[in-house]
Motif scaffolding. Structure first.
Motif, short mmCIF file in Angstrom:
data_model
loop_
_atom_site.label_atom_id
_atom_site.label_comp_id
_atom_site.label_asym_id
_atom_site.label_seq_id
_atom_site.Cartn_x
_atom_site.Cartn_y
_atom_site.Cartn_z
N ARG A 20 0.84 -1.24 -0.09
CA ARG A 20 0.01 0.16 0.04
C ARG A 20 0.74 1.13 -0.05
O ARG A 20 0.59 2.37 -0.68
N ALA A 21 2.05 1.27 0.72
CA ALA A 21 2.89 2.52 0.66
C ALA A 21 3.46 2.68 -0.68
O ALA A 21 3.45 3.92 -0.76
N ILE A 22 4.02 1.41 -1.28
CA ILE A 22 4.65 1.84 -2.52
C ILE A 22 3.69 2.46 -3.36
O ILE A 22 4.06 3.32 -4.31
N VAL A 23 2.43 1.93 -3.51
CA VAL A 23 1.45 2.29 -4.54
C VAL A 23 1.01 3.85 -4.14
O VAL A 23 1.00 4.40 -5.09
N THR A 24 0.88 4.00 -2.86
CA THR A 24 0.70 5.38 -2.63
C THR A 24 1.77 6.59 -2.84
O THR A 24 1.49 7.63 -3.48
N LYS A 25 2.94 6.05 -2.89
CA LYS A 25 4.31 6.57 -3.19
C LYS A 25 4.26 6.95 -4.61
O LYS A 25 4.53 8.07 -5.09
N GLU A 26 4.02 6.05 -5.29
CA GLU A 26 4.03 6.12 -6.79
C GLU A 26 2.90 6.97 -7.47
O GLU A 26 3.09 7.66 -8.20
N VAL A 27 1.64 6.77 -6.76
CA VAL A 27 0.51 7.95 -7.16
C VAL A 27 0.80 9.32 -6.88
O VAL A 27 0.47 10.15 -7.50
N ARG A 28 1.11 9.44 -5.49
CA ARG A 28 1.64 10.74 -5.16
C ARG A 28 2.67 11.42 -5.96
O ARG A 28 2.79 12.61 -6.26
N ARG A 29 3.59 10.63 -6.39
CA ARG A 29 4.94 11.13 -7.24
C ARG A 29 4.17 11.63 -8.63
O ARG A 29 4.72 12.87 -8.75
N LEU A 105 13.39 0.34 -0.53
CA LEU A 105 12.46 -0.30 -1.20
C LEU A 105 12.89 -1.88 -1.07
O LEU A 105 12.18 -2.67 -0.90
N LEU A 106 14.25 -2.10 -1.41
CA LEU A 106 14.57 -3.55 -1.08
C LEU A 106 14.94 -3.77 0.17
O LEU A 106 14.81 -5.40 0.18
N MET A 107 14.89 -3.14 1.06
CA MET A 107 14.89 -3.57 2.45
C MET A 107 13.63 -3.96 2.85
O MET A 107 13.40 -4.48 4.05
N ALA A 108 12.38 -3.49 2.41
CA ALA A 108 11.17 -3.58 2.93
C ALA A 108 10.49 -4.89 2.54
O ALA A 108 11.21 -5.62 1.82
N PRO A 109 9.61 -5.37 3.46
CA PRO A 109 9.26 -6.95 3.28
C PRO A 109 8.27 -6.88 2.07
O PRO A 109 7.10 -7.20 2.11
N LEU A 110 8.76 -6.85 0.92
CA LEU A 110 7.91 -6.88 -0.35
C LEU A 110 8.75 -8.03 -1.49
O LEU A 110 10.12 -8.10 -1.39
N SER A 111 7.90 -8.76 -1.95
CA SER A 111 8.41 -9.66 -2.80
C SER A 111 8.76 -8.91 -4.37
O SER A 111 8.02 -7.91 -4.22
N ARG A 113 7.22 -9.57 -6.76
CA ARG A 113 5.68 -9.42 -7.35
C ARG A 113 5.04 -8.14 -6.80
O ARG A 113 4.34 -7.50 -7.27
N ASP A 114 5.18 -7.94 -5.49
CA ASP A 114 4.70 -6.86 -4.81
C ASP A 114 5.32 -5.44 -5.17
O ASP A 114 4.74 -4.66 -5.56
N LEU A 115 6.51 -5.45 -5.55
CA LEU A 115 7.21 -4.47 -6.17
C LEU A 115 6.71 -4.31 -7.64
O LEU A 115 6.37 -3.05 -7.82
N TYR A 116 6.61 -5.23 -8.31
CA TYR A 116 6.06 -4.96 -9.66
C TYR A 116 4.54 -4.40 -9.64
O TYR A 116 4.06 -3.51 -10.35
N ILE A 117 3.60 -5.05 -8.64
CA ILE A 117 2.25 -4.45 -8.62
C ILE A 117 2.14 -3.18 -8.32
O ILE A 117 1.33 -2.43 -8.81
N GLY A 118 3.12 -2.66 -7.23
CA GLY A 118 2.88 -1.34 -7.10
C GLY A 118 3.40 -0.32 -8.08
O GLY A 118 2.61 0.86 -8.24
N TYR A 119 4.41 -0.73 -8.74
CA TYR A 119 4.71 0.35 -9.99
C TYR A 119 3.68 0.22 -11.03
O TYR A 119 3.44 1.33 -11.72
N ILE A 120 3.11 -0.89 -11.28
CA ILE A 120 2.28 -1.09 -12.41
C ILE A 120 0.87 -0.47 -11.90
O ILE A 120 0.17 0.13 -12.94
#
Length: 266
Positions: A20-29, A105-111, A113-120
């Protein structure tokens, strides 16, 4: 690791919070510079429409009962969807690498696939906003029917997902912003302009027609037009198959590279 709780008291896993944090970060960006990320593509599309509709006024579109300006608008919409989905993921990832904050981002508990979903997810939202804005602002001048809304939506999501995935690949490969510009200038832009945005491929000489059939961007644009008019240069199933195949290839590569840490961990 303890879990947080949602407003209703349901436990929220750390992975969900991080996603949720990475999606929010990318959208706010991209939302913080809406004039560049959404308004500018709309203005560009309107300028293309103004120039080409004036210069090629009266030209046959190649589609029965479809005026050239009607034919042109879906192509301009998809062109901006492709370019903006690519720009959103590629610039974000490249900027994180260059500024050094990719490590968080790499240190966060994200796989991967999660990173990919956040960016996409952010790329899909930005490209959808651009498409809707172009549709709204061109409506007073060009009225478009929507013959097959599900086909239209499927092609647009596949196209935006593909270009977002390609943007992740470009962002991983790039070590400076010039590399992103090279991707855009020597790959994305030529393939977009040679994909039938401004013309029907049936009007091309035989050699160039055959070459166009190997351009995956052509199927995205042609399938998108089918969603509006119910007719296209090739079968909608062929367009969907090409779009789905290209998406699967780019998404698989993007997730694999995110998971391996290729060119991300220094």
């Amino acid at each position: 690791m303890s879990s947080s709780r949602s407003p209703r008291g349901t436990p929220v896993q750390p992975e969900v919070m991080s996603l949720r944090a990475i999606v929010t970060k990318e959208v706010r960006r991209f939302w913080s510079v809406l004039g560049q990320t959404v308004t500018a593509p709309v203005v560009t599309a309107l300028l293309f429409l103004l120039v080409f509709s004036h210069v090629l006024e009266g030209r046959e579109s190649g589609y029965p009962g479809v005026a050239y300006t009607q034919f042109l608008v879906p192509g301009l919409m998809m062109m901006q969807v492709l370019q903006n989905a690519f720009a959103n993921t590629s610039s974000s990832l490249a900027q994180s690498k260059i500024m050094g904050n990719i490590v968080f981002l790499l240190m966060a508990p994200l796989s991967a696939r999660d990173l990919y979903i956040g960016y996409i997810s952010a790329a899909l939202l930005r490209s959808t906003l651009v498409a809707l804005a172009i549709f709204v602002f061109t409506w007073p001048f060009v009225h478009l029917p929507i013959a097959h809304p599900f086909a239209l939506l499927a092609i647009m999501l596949l196209a935006a997902g593909t270009m977002g995935s390609l943007g992740i690949i470009a962002g991983i490969v790039a070590t400076k912003f010039d590399h992103i510009a090279a991707f855009q200038n020597f790959l994305i832009m030529p393939l977009t302009f040679l994909s039938g945005v401004f013309y029907s491929v049936h009007g091309l000489p035989e050699l160039w027609y055959e070459i166009s059939l190997f351009n995956p961007f052509f199927y995205m644009i042609d399938g998108f037009r089918y969603g509006f008019f119910g007719t296209a240069d090739v079968s909608i199933w062929r367009s969907l198959a090409w779009s789905l195949g290209f998406f699967a290839a780019t998404a698989t590569t993007a997730i694999a590279w995110l998971g391996s840490g290729y060119r991300l961990r220094g």
